[in-house]
Scaffold this motif. Structure first.
Motif, mmCIF file in Angstrom:
data_model
loop_
_atom_site.group_PDB
_atom_site.id
_atom_site.type_symbol
_atom_site.label_atom_id
_atom_site.label_comp_id
_atom_site.label_asym_id
_atom_site.label_seq_id
_atom_site.Cartn_x
_atom_site.Cartn_y
_atom_site.Cartn_z
ATOM 1 N N MET A 192 0.824 -1.213 0.000
ATOM 2 C CA MET A 192 0.000 0.000 0.000
ATOM 3 C C MET A 192 0.857 1.260 0.000
ATOM 4 S SD MET A 192 -3.382 -0.720 2.361
ATOM 5 C CE MET A 192 -2.596 -1.508 3.765
ATOM 6 N N VAL A 196 0.646 4.071 -2.972
ATOM 7 C CA VAL A 196 0.247 5.457 -2.677
ATOM 8 C C VAL A 196 1.347 6.433 -3.079
ATOM 9 C CG1 VAL A 196 -0.311 7.089 -0.847
ATOM 10 C CG2 VAL A 196 -1.368 4.830 -0.855
ATOM 11 N N ILE A 244 -9.189 7.030 -0.160
ATOM 12 C CA ILE A 244 -8.753 5.837 0.575
ATOM 13 C C ILE A 244 -9.671 5.563 1.753
ATOM 14 C CG2 ILE A 244 -6.936 4.884 2.056
ATOM 15 C CD1 ILE A 244 -4.886 6.268 0.255
ATOM 16 N N VAL A 279 -7.026 0.944 -1.727
ATOM 17 C CA VAL A 279 -5.770 1.480 -2.262
ATOM 18 C C VAL A 279 -5.440 0.856 -3.613
ATOM 19 C CG1 VAL A 279 -3.266 1.578 -1.907
ATOM 20 C CG2 VAL A 279 -4.807 2.089 -0.017
#
Length: 453
Positions: A192, A196, A244, A279
């Protein structure tokens, strides 16, 4: 022969990279069986790699040899950073000077409105990328080396780190993506984090770096560091956090008692799995829960998140968070009967609204066309087909199991959709538009008339 526009060079650069990759992947040395891979499957894999999508017709772990996996990793890295950025990097390594025309290409590929500091920015992008991917590989190694041994564990860590950061979603550790690690915090949060960071965009990176320096060395407050961020970074970070959190909450609600996804997990694990799904739909493509088992509500939420995607000047696809925010605030402005679109005490340029609307409409047009053609040539349910097409256009790579079953026409449709999704339908339209270089201005204007909405 007319000189190509910068955007045309970018489009053709991606296409040429895909063609070279497809030929390399077709070779017997690229497959574990030592046999040639059918060209349509090699082309599909090269396209999904360069377009950092992740939809696969051949399992990356079992079908491709080390050489084939290496080719795929290189294609993913090129696709994630952009062909032009990689080319600029080669100029740096060879000690060559970046010409004005190449600076224009870099500016066009990153969607920037200035050429100031481009060379320094590209250098920082390369350094930052390899640092982040290196950290990601080290974190993965704590799991993969004990599981697979030193040799394969190190390679799997490097491959997965590149794939996660570039939002490609391809892995070489399990046959079911990352479902076996649904309860593993290291794999979940490392993946994740890479997704991101890659999806936020390099411009936001630069702002965040300076903000952290102010917090650490100048001892300024968090509010002061936030206020110093540029307008673009504030919008991108806020939109990312909102999507998110909203996605996590909604997926958690819809999948809480779903026996095909998260029913057997405890509450903490369900939250982690819900966050991962929220995500990964932002154009990454890894999965810790089976997509075919998602409820209708979660499937719809996932498609919305996929369509929006990540932020500009990053490795993610989609119509981008900033585009989404502009249109949302446009609606808010109309509802409030205000004249200007504003957020964070800044006015949004009037020029951006029609551009944002054009991006949304062109992407929707391509999506609907792809869905209609895929329904015509491939016999699958409407939801499964929509999920596949949104995933391809937004360069996500999540599938409800349709990809391996695609026929020849289905593969061609998805290949075209992935390519358009990566280079941008609007860039394609601009790049091959016919007309003069300079915009032709009318010396008159038509009379204004009212319309009823």
């Amino acid at each position: 022969m007319k000189r190509l526009k910068p955007v045309q060079v970018i489009l053709l650069g991606f296409l040429l990279t895909i063609m070279i990759g497809s030929v390399l992947l077709m070779l017997p040395v690229s497959s574990k069986s030592g046999q040639m891979t059918p060209y349509i499957d090699s082309l599909f894999t090269a396209t999904t790699s360069v377009c950092v999508t992740g939809l696969v017709v051949e399992t990356t772990m079992t079908h491709w040899s080390f050489f084939g996996q290496l080719v795929i990793a290189v294609l993913i890295q090129i696709g994630g950073l952009g062909v032009v950025t990689i080319t600029a990097g080669m100029f740096f390594l060879l000690g060559k000077r970046i010409s004005l025309s190449n600076r224009m290409l870099i500016q066009e590929s990153m969607g920037l409105n200035t050429m100031s500091g481009l060379v320094v920015l590209v250098k920082k992008i390369f350094v930052g990328t390899f640092i982040v991917e290196g950290i990601g590989a080290l974190l993965y190694a704590t799991q993969f080396i004990p599981e697979f041994g030193w040799r394969y564990g190190i390679w799997a860590s490097i491959f997965n780190s590149i794939s996660a950061f570039c939002n490609a979603g391809m892995d070489i550790v399990q046959l079911d993506s990352l479902r076996s690690y649904v309860t593993n915090p290291v794999i979940n949060f490392t993946t994740m984090g890479l997704i991101v960071l890659g999806g936020l965009g390099f411009i936001v990176w630069k702002d965040m770096y300076h903000g952290l320096k102010d917090l650490i060395y100048r001892k300024c407050t968090v509010k002061r560091a936030w206020d110093k961020l540029r307008f673009h970074s504030k919008v991108a970070i806020t939109a990312t956090l909102f999507l998110i959190i909203a996605g996590t909450v909604l997926i958690f609600i819809f999948e809480f008692n779903n026996p095909e996804t998260m029913k057997d997990l405890n509450v903490g694990q369900k939250l982690m799995a819900s966050m991962f799904q929220s995500v990964t739909t932002r154009t990454a493509g890894f999965e810790t829960i089976p997509q075919a088992g998602l409820s209708e509500g979660s499937s719809l939420i996932s498609m919305i998140l996929m369509f929006i995607g990540g932020s500009p000047v990053g490795t993610a696809g989609g119509v981008k968070t900033v585009t989404f925010i502009i249109l949302i605030y446009c609606v808010v402005t109309v509802a409030k009967q205000e004249d200007d679109i504003s957020l964070f005490r800044r006015k949004v340029s009037d020029v951006l609204v029609p551009k944002a609307l054009a991006i949304i409409m062109i992407n929707l047009s391509v999506l609907l066309t792809a869905v209609l053609f895929l329904l015509l040539f491939d016999d699958q349910t409407f939801m499964t087909t929509c999920y596949e097409c949104v995933s391809a256009l937004a360069t996500v790579g999540l599938s409800k199991g349709m990809t391996p079953e695609l026929n020849l026409f289905g593969k061609i449709i998805i290949i075209i959709t992935m390519y358009l999704g990566r280079v941008g339908p609007i860039s394609m339209a601009i790049g091959f538009s016919v007309g003069k270089k300079k915009k032709k201005k009318r010396s008159f204007s038509y009379p204004e008339e009212e319309l009823i909405l």
